[in-house]
Scaffold this motif. Structure first.
Motif, PDB file in Angstrom:
ATOM      1  N   ARG A  43       0.865  -1.180   0.000  1.00 22.80           N
ATOM      2  CA  ARG A  43       0.000   0.000   0.000  1.00 22.80           C
ATOM      3  C   ARG A  43       0.903   1.231   0.000  1.00 22.80           C
ATOM      4  NH1 ARG A  43      -3.993   0.559   5.000  1.00 22.80           N
ATOM      5  NH2 ARG A  43      -4.073  -1.660   4.515  1.00 22.80           N
ATOM      6  N   VAL A  44       0.573   2.218  -0.814  1.00 26.00           N
ATOM      7  CA  VAL A  44       1.419   3.403  -0.972  1.00 26.00           C
ATOM      8  C   VAL A  44       0.753   4.610  -0.312  1.00 26.00           C
ATOM      9  CG1 VAL A  44       2.507   4.963  -2.619  1.00 26.00           C
ATOM     10  CG2 VAL A  44       2.364   2.514  -3.126  1.00 26.00           C
ATOM     11  N   ALA A  45       1.503   5.286   0.542  1.00 23.03           N
ATOM     12  CA  ALA A  45       1.051   6.544   1.153  1.00 23.03           C
ATOM     13  C   ALA A  45       1.571   7.686   0.300  1.00 23.03           C
ATOM     14  CB  ALA A  45       1.578   6.664   2.574  1.00 23.03           C
ATOM     15  N   ARG A  46       0.668   8.598  -0.064  1.00 26.30           N
ATOM     16  CA  ARG A  46       1.054   9.731  -0.906  1.00 26.30           C
ATOM     17  C   ARG A  46       1.008  11.061  -0.171  1.00 26.30           C
ATOM     18  NH1 ARG A  46       1.541   7.630  -5.966  1.00 26.30           N
ATOM     19  NH2 ARG A  46       0.402   5.721  -6.363  1.00 26.30           N
ATOM     20  N   ASP A  47       0.441  11.054   1.034  1.00 26.42           N
ATOM     21  CA  ASP A  47       0.449  12.280   1.833  1.00 26.42           C
ATOM     22  C   ASP A  47       0.722  11.924   3.291  1.00 26.42           C
ATOM     23  OD1 ASP A  47      -2.046  11.652   3.177  1.00 26.42           O
ATOM     24  OD2 ASP A  47      -3.129  12.459   1.456  1.00 26.42           O
ATOM     25  N   LYS A  48       0.909  12.951   4.112  1.00 29.47           N
ATOM     26  CA  LYS A  48       1.300  12.721   5.503  1.00 29.47           C
ATOM     27  C   LYS A  48       0.209  12.013   6.298  1.00 29.47           C
ATOM     28  CE  LYS A  48       4.715  16.353   5.666  1.00 29.47           C
ATOM     29  NZ  LYS A  48       5.210  17.552   6.323  1.00 29.47           N
ATOM     30  N   GLU A  49      -1.040  12.248   5.971  1.00 28.99           N
ATOM     31  CA  GLU A  49      -2.135  11.575   6.679  1.00 28.99           C
ATOM     32  C   GLU A  49      -2.109  10.063   6.398  1.00 28.99           C
ATOM     33  OE1 GLU A  49      -6.999  11.561   6.836  1.00 28.99           O
ATOM     34  OE2 GLU A  49      -5.978  13.356   6.143  1.00 28.99           O
ATOM     35  N   GLU A  50      -1.953   9.685   5.138  1.00 28.18           N
ATOM     36  CA  GLU A  50      -1.868   8.264   4.790  1.00 28.18           C
ATOM     37  C   GLU A  50      -0.650   7.622   5.435  1.00 28.18           C
ATOM     38  OE1 GLU A  50      -1.813   8.421   0.522  1.00 28.18           O
ATOM     39  OE2 GLU A  50      -4.003   8.261   0.378  1.00 28.18           O
ATOM     40  N   ALA A  51       0.486   8.315   5.415  1.00 32.28           N
ATOM     41  CA  ALA A  51       1.707   7.783   6.025  1.00 32.28           C
ATOM     42  C   ALA A  51       1.513   7.592   7.524  1.00 32.28           C
ATOM     43  CB  ALA A  51       2.889   8.704   5.746  1.00 32.28           C
ATOM     44  N   GLY A  52       0.854   8.536   8.170  1.00 36.88           N
ATOM     45  CA  GLY A  52       0.579   8.417   9.604  1.00 36.88           C
ATOM     46  C   GLY A  52      -0.314   7.234   9.917  1.00 36.88           C
ATOM     47  N   ALA A  53      -1.296   6.976   9.056  1.00 39.84           N
ATOM     48  CA  ALA A  53      -2.186   5.831   9.252  1.00 39.84           C
ATOM     49  C   ALA A  53      -1.422   4.513   9.104  1.00 39.84           C
ATOM     50  CB  ALA A  53      -3.350   5.892   8.267  1.00 39.84           C
ATOM     51  N   LEU A  54      -0.523   4.436   8.117  1.00 33.81           N
ATOM     52  CA  LEU A  54       0.291   3.228   7.945  1.00 33.81           C
ATOM     53  C   LEU A  54       1.169   3.004   9.169  1.00 33.81           C
ATOM     54  CD1 LEU A  54       1.523   3.424   4.230  1.00 33.81           C
ATOM     55  CD2 LEU A  54      -0.470   2.229   5.130  1.00 33.81           C
ATOM     56  N   GLU A  55       1.791   4.078   9.615  1.00 37.26           N
ATOM     57  CA  GLU A  55       2.687   3.972  10.763  1.00 37.26           C
ATOM     58  C   GLU A  55       1.931   3.571  12.034  1.00 37.26           C
ATOM     59  OE1 GLU A  55       6.728   6.288  11.661  1.00 37.26           O
ATOM     60  OE2 GLU A  55       4.953   7.556  11.565  1.00 37.26           O
ATOM     61  N   ALA A  56       0.734   4.106  12.232  1.00 32.61           N
ATOM     62  CA  ALA A  56      -0.079   3.744  13.396  1.00 32.61           C
ATOM     63  C   ALA A  56      -0.458   2.269  13.351  1.00 32.61           C
ATOM     64  CB  ALA A  56      -1.325   4.620  13.464  1.00 32.61           C
ATOM     65  N   PHE A  57      -0.810   1.771  12.166  1.00 32.90           N
ATOM     66  CA  PHE A  57      -1.130   0.355  12.021  1.00 32.90           C
ATOM     67  C   PHE A  57       0.087  -0.488  12.375  1.00 32.90           C
ATOM     68  CE2 PHE A  57      -1.304  -3.633   9.730  1.00 32.90           C
ATOM     69  CZ  PHE A  57      -2.578  -4.094  10.040  1.00 32.90           C
ATOM     70  N   GLY A  58       1.253  -0.092  11.875  1.00 34.78           N
ATOM     71  CA  GLY A  58       2.478  -0.828  12.161  1.00 34.78           C
ATOM     72  C   GLY A  58       2.794  -0.880  13.645  1.00 34.78           C
ATOM     73  N   LYS A  59       2.605   0.228  14.343  1.00 34.63           N
ATOM     74  CA  LYS A  59       2.858   0.256  15.789  1.00 34.63           C
ATOM     75  C   LYS A  59       1.903  -0.673  16.527  1.00 34.63           C
ATOM     76  CE  LYS A  59       4.924   4.829  15.894  1.00 34.63           C
ATOM     77  NZ  LYS A  59       4.789   6.232  16.321  1.00 34.63           N
ATOM     78  N   ALA A  60       0.653  -0.730  16.082  1.00 40.70           N
ATOM     79  CA  ALA A  60      -0.318  -1.648  16.693  1.00 40.70           C
ATOM     80  C   ALA A  60       0.082  -3.097  16.446  1.00 40.70           C
ATOM     81  CB  ALA A  60      -1.720  -1.378  16.149  1.00 40.70           C
ATOM     82  N   GLU A  61       0.643  -3.375  15.297  1.00 39.71           N
ATOM     83  CA  GLU A  61       1.094  -4.731  14.980  1.00 39.71           C
ATOM     84  C   GLU A  61       2.291  -5.134  15.840  1.00 39.71           C
ATOM     85  OE1 GLU A  61      -0.237  -6.992  11.952  1.00 39.71           O
ATOM     86  OE2 GLU A  61      -1.611  -5.992  13.353  1.00 39.71           O
ATOM     87  N   ILE A  62       3.135  -4.178  16.193  1.00 39.63           N
ATOM     88  CA  ILE A  62       4.243  -4.459  17.115  1.00 39.63           C
ATOM     89  C   ILE A  62       3.682  -4.850  18.473  1.00 39.63           C
ATOM     90  CG2 ILE A  62       6.154  -3.434  18.414  1.00 39.63           C
ATOM     91  CD1 ILE A  62       6.722  -1.705  15.919  1.00 39.63           C
ATOM     92  N   VAL A  63       2.726  -4.077  18.958  1.00 36.61           N
ATOM     93  CA  VAL A  63       2.110  -4.354  20.259  1.00 36.61           C
ATOM     94  C   VAL A  63       1.434  -5.728  20.256  1.00 36.61           C
ATOM     95  CG1 VAL A  63       0.293  -3.602  21.860  1.00 36.61           C
ATOM     96  CG2 VAL A  63       1.833  -1.921  20.842  1.00 36.61           C
ATOM     97  N   ALA A  64       0.861  -6.115  19.114  1.00 39.65           N
ATOM     98  CA  ALA A  64       0.195  -7.412  18.984  1.00 39.65           C
ATOM     99  C   ALA A  64       1.185  -8.558  18.747  1.00 39.65           C
ATOM    100  CB  ALA A  64      -0.827  -7.364  17.847  1.00 39.65           C
ATOM    101  N   ASN A  65       2.483  -8.246  18.749  1.00 42.74           N
ATOM    102  CA  ASN A  65       3.545  -9.251  18.553  1.00 42.74           C
ATOM    103  C   ASN A  65       3.455  -9.977  17.223  1.00 42.74           C
ATOM    104  OD1 ASN A  65       5.011  -8.865  20.971  1.00 42.74           O
ATOM    105  ND2 ASN A  65       3.416  -9.954  22.080  1.00 42.74           N
TER     106      ASN A  65
END
Length: 104
Positions: free
Chosen positions: A36-58
């Motif tokens: 999935r490609v982020a083209r603006d800062k809002e999309e990039a922030g959403a990707l990064e937030a998902f990734g952080k949640a995935e870290i917490v979920a191990n």
């Protein structure tokens, strides 16, 4: 929302086997072409937030955004050396991983 200097994709390492993963439309993918490609800062922030949640979920570790260029075929290709090497797989043994399978 302001555009990014370069589009970005989210990378991580699979917790169980260390394989590089790319966040796709339906979850984690092993093929960067499906990222999935982020083209603006809002999309990039959403990707990064998902990734952080995935870290917490191990599920993954080492989550980060990487700059890409979009080819004529629509495939995101990393701009930096580290991510270009990660797409190819381990570099220590050419008889293992993606190199042995003949992948880019």
């Amino acid at each position: 929302m302001p555009a990014l200097k370069h589009p970005q994709i989210l990378l991580a390492s699979h917790l169980a086997d260390g394989e590089v993963l790319f966040l796709g439309k339906e979850g984690w993918e092993r093929d960067h072409a499906k990222a999935r490609v982020a083209r603006d800062k809002e999309e990039a922030g959403a990707l990064e937030a998902f990734g952080k949640a995935e870290i917490v979920a191990n599920r993954v570790v080492d989550v980060y955004l990487a700059d890409v260029e979009i080819g004529a075929d629509g495939v995101p290709t990393p701009l930096h050396y580290r991510e270009k090497m990660r797409i190819k797989g381990p570099s220590v043994r050419l008889d293992l991983g993606k190199q042995a399978q003949g992948a880019a």
